[in-house]
Structures are given as C-alpha cells and as structure tokens.
Design a protein around this motif. Structure first.
Motif, PDB file in Angstrom:
ATOM      1  N   TYR A 118       0.842  -1.205   0.000  1.00  0.00           N
ATOM      2  CA  TYR A 118       0.000   0.000   0.000  1.00  0.00           C
ATOM      3  C   TYR A 118       0.879   1.257   0.000  1.00  0.00           C
ATOM      4  CZ  TYR A 118      -3.367   3.496   1.570  1.00  0.00           C
ATOM      5  OH  TYR A 118      -4.143   4.636   1.678  1.00  0.00           O
ATOM      6  N   ALA A 119       1.958   1.246   0.810  1.00  0.00           N
ATOM      7  CA  ALA A 119       2.862   2.406   0.851  1.00  0.00           C
ATOM      8  C   ALA A 119       3.569   2.587  -0.489  1.00  0.00           C
ATOM      9  CB  ALA A 119       3.879   2.225   1.971  1.00  0.00           C
ATOM     10  N   ASP A 120       3.916   1.499  -1.153  1.00  0.00           N
ATOM     11  CA  ASP A 120       4.580   1.595  -2.451  1.00  0.00           C
ATOM     12  C   ASP A 120       3.638   2.150  -3.518  1.00  0.00           C
ATOM     13  OD1 ASP A 120       6.999   0.693  -1.527  1.00  0.00           O
ATOM     14  OD2 ASP A 120       6.616  -1.400  -2.026  1.00  0.00           O
ATOM     15  N   MET A 121       2.361   1.801  -3.418  1.00  0.00           N
ATOM     16  CA  MET A 121       1.397   2.371  -4.371  1.00  0.00           C
ATOM     17  C   MET A 121       1.331   3.892  -4.204  1.00  0.00           C
ATOM     18  SD  MET A 121       0.300  -0.254  -6.055  1.00  0.00           S
ATOM     19  CE  MET A 121       1.977  -0.869  -5.799  1.00  0.00           C
ATOM     20  N   LYS A 122       1.331   4.332  -2.964  1.00  0.00           N
ATOM     21  CA  LYS A 122       1.316   5.771  -2.694  1.00  0.00           C
ATOM     22  C   LYS A 122       2.608   6.442  -3.187  1.00  0.00           C
ATOM     23  CE  LYS A 122      -2.629   6.173  -0.458  1.00  0.00           C
ATOM     24  NZ  LYS A 122      -3.739   7.066  -0.933  1.00  0.00           N
ATOM     25  N   ALA A 123       3.745   5.752  -2.967  1.00  0.00           N
ATOM     26  CA  ALA A 123       5.027   6.309  -3.394  1.00  0.00           C
ATOM     27  C   ALA A 123       5.115   6.410  -4.910  1.00  0.00           C
ATOM     28  CB  ALA A 123       6.165   5.435  -2.852  1.00  0.00           C
ATOM     29  N   THR A 124       4.589   5.402  -5.611  1.00  0.00           N
ATOM     30  CA  THR A 124       4.607   5.448  -7.073  1.00  0.00           C
ATOM     31  C   THR A 124       3.716   6.567  -7.591  1.00  0.00           C
ATOM     32  OG1 THR A 124       5.008   3.053  -7.160  1.00  0.00           O
ATOM     33  CG2 THR A 124       4.208   4.105  -9.167  1.00  0.00           C
ATOM     34  N   ALA A 125       2.558   6.721  -6.978  1.00  0.00           N
ATOM     35  CA  ALA A 125       1.651   7.799  -7.400  1.00  0.00           C
ATOM     36  C   ALA A 125       2.263   9.172  -7.156  1.00  0.00           C
ATOM     37  CB  ALA A 125       0.330   7.670  -6.644  1.00  0.00           C
ATOM     38  N   ALA A 126       3.132   9.260  -6.124  1.00  0.00           N
ATOM     39  CA  ALA A 126       3.773  10.539  -5.819  1.00  0.00           C
ATOM     40  C   ALA A 126       5.036  10.768  -6.632  1.00  0.00           C
ATOM     41  CB  ALA A 126       4.112  10.597  -4.331  1.00  0.00           C
ATOM     42  N   SER A 134       5.143  -0.321  -9.314  1.00  0.00           N
ATOM     43  CA  SER A 134       3.849  -0.642  -8.702  1.00  0.00           C
ATOM     44  C   SER A 134       3.298  -1.964  -9.238  1.00  0.00           C
ATOM     45  CB  SER A 134       2.849   0.491  -8.965  1.00  0.00           C
ATOM     46  OG  SER A 134       2.646   0.652 -10.356  1.00  0.00           O
TER      47      SER A 134
END
Length: 231
Positions: A118-126, A134
C-alpha cells in the motif's frame, strides 16, 4: 521485473515443501502410514517454517533497500528522511519476526508485505518510484500473500494438532530419558557376586525380567542347597 519475481521462487518452493511436511507430520501423529518418523517430520516441519520466515525477512529488507537506492540516485528528487524511513521500516519488521513463533512470524510478515505494498502504491503515485515498480509490487504481493496463507492453512489443516504435538514432544522426551538411563547402566561397572532374576513388574520397570544381584537370603539358601547336594 522478471528477475525480481524470480527471486520469490525459493519462497514458493519453501511454502510447498512446508505443506508437504505438515501433511507427513499430521499422518505420523494420528498413527496413519507415513514415510517419516513422527519426531523427524516435526523437526523438519519446524525447520522449513523457519527457513520461510527467514527468507521472508530477507525479502522485506530487499524491498526496503530499494527505496534507499531511489533516494541515493535522487529518483524523482531527494525526499530525505521520509523515503529513508519507508525503506528502514520493513527491514526492522522483518528482523523482529525472526524472534517470533513461525506461525505468528508468517502472519506478521503477511501484514508487513500488505502494508508495504500500500505504501509503495502511494510512493509510485507521488513519483518516488518508476511506474513499473507498482506493477512489480502487485504481483509480488499476490505471490507472497498466497504462499503465506497456503502455509498457515496447510499447517493448521494438515499438520498435527496441539495435543498431537504435545504427545510427540513427550514421546521424544521419554526416548531421550530411556537412552540416558541405558547409557548410564552400560557405563556403570557391575559389582562381583551372584546374580538372579526378578520380575520387572514388581520393580516398576519397563521390562518383564530384571537381572540383579541376589539378596543375602537367597545366597544363604543357595549355599545350603549346595551343601545338601554334597552330602
């Protein structure tokens, strides 16, 4: 991405082997025909789960190290302590699971893999990671999650129950105690003198007959019989 997913193949193999050993240990504990001795199957099952936990901790550390690599290469710009802490957190969690019971450790690692995904999805989106990352994390999380759930379900359903596990431990302790007693008896020198046989049941031993030194009364009786025979 393919090389990254290939690194999870040992994890998949360990999970499948753990389920197989759980089945063998369960059959041995219930008295069914098994290819392994109960104590051997239980020992191998515990070791296989420990290997899976250790490899899971290594994978968590690897995923965390990737964020340190992105930060050192300034991918998407330098993010500082936030990205470094994101890389450090899974390493600490994975290291901590090594001190837990294998079942609890696998459950904790499943939560860690899910939370990190979940944190990696947020990091990729940012923009902190490449877009392909992702997708890689999605496939890896599905594979690892399936292995962990399969291991926990297999050991719970196919493996020995708690009562069987305790019975196997008690059986192993009895074996060790008996081996120790036999070793002491072999190493203890036998005093000279006449010997005789006594009932093992009366002595509370796990044998039908015991060979012991003859009591003094029996010696006197034997001596008297020998003198009568001479006369």
């Amino acid at each position: 991405m393919l090389f990254g997913l290939a690194g999870s193949l040992p994890y998949l193999g360990t999970s499948a082997f753990t389920v197989y050993l759980a089945n063998q240990a369960g059959e041995a504990a219930t008295g069914a025909v098994s290819k392994m001795d109960p104590s051997v199957a239980m020992s191998l099952l515990d070791q296989a789960m420990q290997v899976q936990v250790t490899y899971g901790a290594v994978m968590l550390g690897f995923l965390g190290a990737l964020h340190w690599g992105f930060e050192m290469s300034a991918y998407g710009g330098t993010k500082g302590a936030k990205r470094l802490m994101l890389g450090l957190a899974p390493t600490l969690v994975g290291w901590g699971t090594l001190a837990l019971d294998p079942g609890m450790a696998l459950a904790t690692q499943w939560a860690a893999f899910t939370g990190l995904w979940y944190a990696d999805m947020k990091a990729t989106a940012a923009g902190w990671t490449p877009m392909w990352y992702s997708q890689y994390r999605f496939y890896l999380s599905i594979l690892v999650g399936t292995c962990i759930i399969g291991t926990l379900a297999g050991t719970s359903y196919l493996g020995p129950s708690q009562s069987h596990s305790m019975a196997l431990k008690e059986l192993q302790q009895l074996r060790h105690e008996r081996e120790r007693r036999l070793k002491e008896e072999r190493e203890t020198p036998v005093a000279p003198g006449e010997v005789g046989s006594v009932s093992g049941e009366e002595e509370g031993a796990d044998a039908y007959v015991l060979i012991k030194h003859a009591p003094e009364k029996d010696k006197d009786k034997d001596k008297k019989k020998q003198e009568d025979n001479k006369e």
